[in-house]
Design a protein around this motif. Sequence first.
Motif, PDB file in Angstrom:
ATOM      1  N   TRP A  52      33.960 137.647 -22.369  1.00 18.69           N
ATOM      2  CA  TRP A  52      34.719 136.389 -22.305  1.00 18.69           C
ATOM      3  C   TRP A  52      35.009 136.051 -20.857  1.00 18.69           C
ATOM      4  O   TRP A  52      35.450 136.887 -20.079  1.00 18.69           O
ATOM      5  CB  TRP A  52      36.024 136.524 -23.083  1.00 18.69           C
ATOM      6  CG  TRP A  52      36.902 135.303 -22.999  1.00 18.69           C
ATOM      7  CD1 TRP A  52      37.915 135.079 -22.109  1.00 18.69           C
ATOM      8  CD2 TRP A  52      36.819 134.140 -23.809  1.00 18.69           C
ATOM      9  NE1 TRP A  52      38.483 133.854 -22.321  1.00 18.69           N
ATOM     10  CE2 TRP A  52      37.830 133.239 -23.360  1.00 18.69           C
ATOM     11  CE3 TRP A  52      36.009 133.755 -24.870  1.00 18.69           C
ATOM     12  CZ2 TRP A  52      38.037 132.000 -23.935  1.00 18.69           C
ATOM     13  CZ3 TRP A  52      36.212 132.520 -25.448  1.00 18.69           C
ATOM     14  CH2 TRP A  52      37.216 131.652 -24.986  1.00 18.69           C
ATOM     15  N   ILE A  93      41.500 140.265 -25.775  1.00 26.15           N
ATOM     16  CA  ILE A  93      41.454 139.760 -27.147  1.00 26.15           C
ATOM     17  C   ILE A  93      40.051 139.318 -27.535  1.00 26.15           C
ATOM     18  O   ILE A  93      39.563 139.641 -28.623  1.00 26.15           O
ATOM     19  CB  ILE A  93      42.451 138.594 -27.304  1.00 26.15           C
ATOM     20  CG1 ILE A  93      43.895 139.116 -27.181  1.00 26.15           C
ATOM     21  CG2 ILE A  93      42.258 137.900 -28.652  1.00 26.15           C
ATOM     22  CD1 ILE A  93      44.946 138.022 -27.138  1.00 26.15           C
ATOM     23  N   PHE A  94      39.368 138.590 -26.628  1.00 29.42           N
ATOM     24  CA  PHE A  94      38.091 137.973 -26.990  1.00 29.42           C
ATOM     25  C   PHE A  94      36.872 138.783 -26.574  1.00 29.42           C
ATOM     26  O   PHE A  94      35.747 138.419 -26.918  1.00 29.42           O
ATOM     27  CB  PHE A  94      38.010 136.566 -26.392  1.00 29.42           C
ATOM     28  CG  PHE A  94      39.111 135.653 -26.860  1.00 29.42           C
ATOM     29  CD1 PHE A  94      39.272 135.362 -28.207  1.00 29.42           C
ATOM     30  CD2 PHE A  94      40.004 135.100 -25.960  1.00 29.42           C
ATOM     31  CE1 PHE A  94      40.299 134.530 -28.649  1.00 29.42           C
ATOM     32  CE2 PHE A  94      41.032 134.260 -26.394  1.00 29.42           C
ATOM     33  CZ  PHE A  94      41.172 133.983 -27.732  1.00 29.42           C
ATOM     34  N   ALA A 138      40.455 135.837 -33.096  1.00 19.98           N
ATOM     35  CA  ALA A 138      39.315 136.502 -32.468  1.00 19.98           C
ATOM     36  C   ALA A 138      38.588 137.396 -33.472  1.00 19.98           C
ATOM     37  O   ALA A 138      37.346 137.435 -33.499  1.00 19.98           O
ATOM     38  CB  ALA A 138      39.789 137.330 -31.276  1.00 19.98           C
ATOM     39  N   GLU A 139      39.345 138.093 -34.295  1.00 21.71           N
ATOM     40  CA  GLU A 139      38.734 138.963 -35.311  1.00 21.71           C
ATOM     41  C   GLU A 139      37.951 138.136 -36.332  1.00 21.71           C
ATOM     42  O   GLU A 139      36.827 138.497 -36.714  1.00 21.71           O
ATOM     43  CB  GLU A 139      39.815 139.781 -36.004  1.00 21.71           C
ATOM     44  CG  GLU A 139      39.269 140.745 -37.054  1.00 21.71           C
ATOM     45  CD  GLU A 139      40.361 141.559 -37.722  1.00 21.71           C
ATOM     46  OE1 GLU A 139      40.057 142.266 -38.708  1.00 21.71           O
ATOM     47  OE2 GLU A 139      41.520 141.487 -37.265  1.00 21.71           O
ATOM     48  N   TRP A 190      46.265 134.941 -31.939  1.00 19.77           N
ATOM     49  CA  TRP A 190      44.982 134.859 -31.242  1.00 19.77           C
ATOM     50  C   TRP A 190      44.122 136.077 -31.544  1.00 19.77           C
ATOM     51  O   TRP A 190      42.884 135.961 -31.632  1.00 19.77           O
ATOM     52  CB  TRP A 190      45.206 134.717 -29.736  1.00 19.77           C
ATOM     53  CG  TRP A 190      45.799 133.399 -29.357  1.00 19.77           C
ATOM     54  CD1 TRP A 190      47.059 133.144 -28.905  1.00 19.77           C
ATOM     55  CD2 TRP A 190      45.136 132.126 -29.411  1.00 19.77           C
ATOM     56  NE1 TRP A 190      47.242 131.796 -28.677  1.00 19.77           N
ATOM     57  CE2 TRP A 190      46.080 131.143 -28.972  1.00 19.77           C
ATOM     58  CE3 TRP A 190      43.862 131.710 -29.785  1.00 19.77           C
ATOM     59  CZ2 TRP A 190      45.761 129.795 -28.906  1.00 19.77           C
ATOM     60  CZ3 TRP A 190      43.547 130.360 -29.718  1.00 19.77           C
ATOM     61  CH2 TRP A 190      44.482 129.424 -29.278  1.00 19.77           C
ATOM     62  N   GLU A 191      44.756 137.219 -31.707  1.00 16.91           N
ATOM     63  CA  GLU A 191      43.999 138.420 -32.078  1.00 16.91           C
ATOM     64  C   GLU A 191      43.359 138.249 -33.452  1.00 16.91           C
ATOM     65  O   GLU A 191      42.196 138.645 -33.668  1.00 16.91           O
ATOM     66  CB  GLU A 191      44.924 139.637 -32.059  1.00 16.91           C
ATOM     67  CG  GLU A 191      45.370 140.044 -30.654  1.00 16.91           C
ATOM     68  CD  GLU A 191      46.419 141.124 -30.651  1.00 16.91           C
ATOM     69  OE1 GLU A 191      46.635 141.743 -29.602  1.00 16.91           O
ATOM     70  OE2 GLU A 191      47.032 141.358 -31.722  1.00 16.91           O
ATOM     71  N   THR A 214      36.650 135.158 -35.862  1.00 13.80           N
ATOM     72  CA  THR A 214      35.470 134.601 -35.181  1.00 13.80           C
ATOM     73  C   THR A 214      34.371 135.654 -35.067  1.00 13.80           C
ATOM     74  O   THR A 214      33.184 135.364 -35.288  1.00 13.80           O
ATOM     75  CB  THR A 214      35.854 134.092 -33.788  1.00 13.80           C
ATOM     76  OG1 THR A 214      36.859 133.082 -33.914  1.00 13.80           O
ATOM     77  CG2 THR A 214      34.646 133.514 -33.065  1.00 13.80           C
ATOM     78  N   HIS A 215      34.759 136.875 -34.732  1.00 13.95           N
ATOM     79  CA  HIS A 215      33.787 137.973 -34.628  1.00 13.95           C
ATOM     80  C   HIS A 215      33.123 138.223 -35.987  1.00 13.95           C
ATOM     81  O   HIS A 215      31.889 138.406 -36.051  1.00 13.95           O
ATOM     82  CB  HIS A 215      34.473 139.244 -34.137  1.00 13.95           C
ATOM     83  CG  HIS A 215      33.581 140.443 -34.107  1.00 13.95           C
ATOM     84  ND1 HIS A 215      32.592 140.618 -33.159  1.00 13.95           N
ATOM     85  CD2 HIS A 215      33.514 141.538 -34.935  1.00 13.95           C
ATOM     86  CE1 HIS A 215      31.950 141.748 -33.385  1.00 13.95           C
ATOM     87  NE2 HIS A 215      32.494 142.333 -34.454  1.00 13.95           N
ATOM     88  N   GLN A 262      43.162 137.288 -22.389  1.00 10.77           N
ATOM     89  CA  GLN A 262      41.988 136.652 -22.976  1.00 10.77           C
ATOM     90  C   GLN A 262      40.826 137.631 -23.082  1.00 10.77           C
ATOM     91  O   GLN A 262      40.157 137.712 -24.124  1.00 10.77           O
ATOM     92  CB  GLN A 262      41.575 135.440 -22.131  1.00 10.77           C
ATOM     93  CG  GLN A 262      42.575 134.293 -22.168  1.00 10.77           C
ATOM     94  CD  GLN A 262      42.138 133.139 -21.296  1.00 10.77           C
ATOM     95  OE1 GLN A 262      40.971 132.761 -21.287  1.00 10.77           O
ATOM     96  NE2 GLN A 262      43.079 132.577 -20.539  1.00 10.77           N
TER      97      GLN A 262
END
Length: 285
Positions: free
Chosen positions: A152, A147-148, A189-190, A185-186, A192-193, A144
């Motif tokens: 995080w 990735i985040f 996360a990208e 999930w990667e 979301t960023h 986590q």
Amino acid sequence: MSPHSRDEDATSREGGGTNGEAASHGGLTVGAVAQRTGITVRTLHHWESVDLVTASERSPADYRLYTTADIARIHRVMLYRELGLPLERIRAVLDSGAELTADTLRGQREQLADRIDELQRMHHALDRMIDTVDAGLPLTADEQVRIFGDDWNPDWTRQAREKWGDSTQWTQYAERAVDRETADWEQIAEQTHELNSTLAAALARGVRAGSSEANALADAHRESLCRYFDCTISMHVCIGRMYADDPGFRAHFDGVAPGLATWLRDAIDANARAHGVDPDTATWE
């Protein structure tokens, strides 16, 4: 007397009493066979109707009498039923030679192997589903953070589980998350960023809440949440309030850009009004 009662009475008479082993002619009555084998009388009658097992003898009163060979065949049927063969296939095996029997068993073994593989996949999916429902993410704490990002906190997922674990949305989240791999999930996360960077850039340029650009960004933010659960505009308002009021969420968004938590809340509220939803009365629905 009902037809059903007459059938039971006939079965009882033909059984000759389940405590009696053999009729006077040497064969076993259907009742005695049922008691000895554990197979119901109804099942034995069905097997006879499909020519699987037939009583070889009859009593003077025309009741079925099963010989030793008949009972041996019943035990063979029971064996192949335990192996999962259908009745039609069992009949073919019993009436054939050893070669067909071996081929049939090999085929059944292959089917069972495929079924075992399927059950193992189901078992793995259930494990992942349980982990996701219980832990919030099917990722280790280290994964986590990697990735985040370093800011995080893996404990956030536990807190979310305690707060929303009994909700429909949490169940939706778990159902959608269960098939996601690390690469998924990667990617999330990208994305979301990138969205947070776009929101921060709009704040820096002075984009006002309620403008067409701000409304479009609010819609984009809500759509990003829909990856996890069906997020309505009213729910989005509640989430925006949480971003601004909760110290942890405020710190997260203000860490992206100072004042972003409040700006995003205001943008979400204004967008809700544009969609006919009063943010002052919005509820989680």
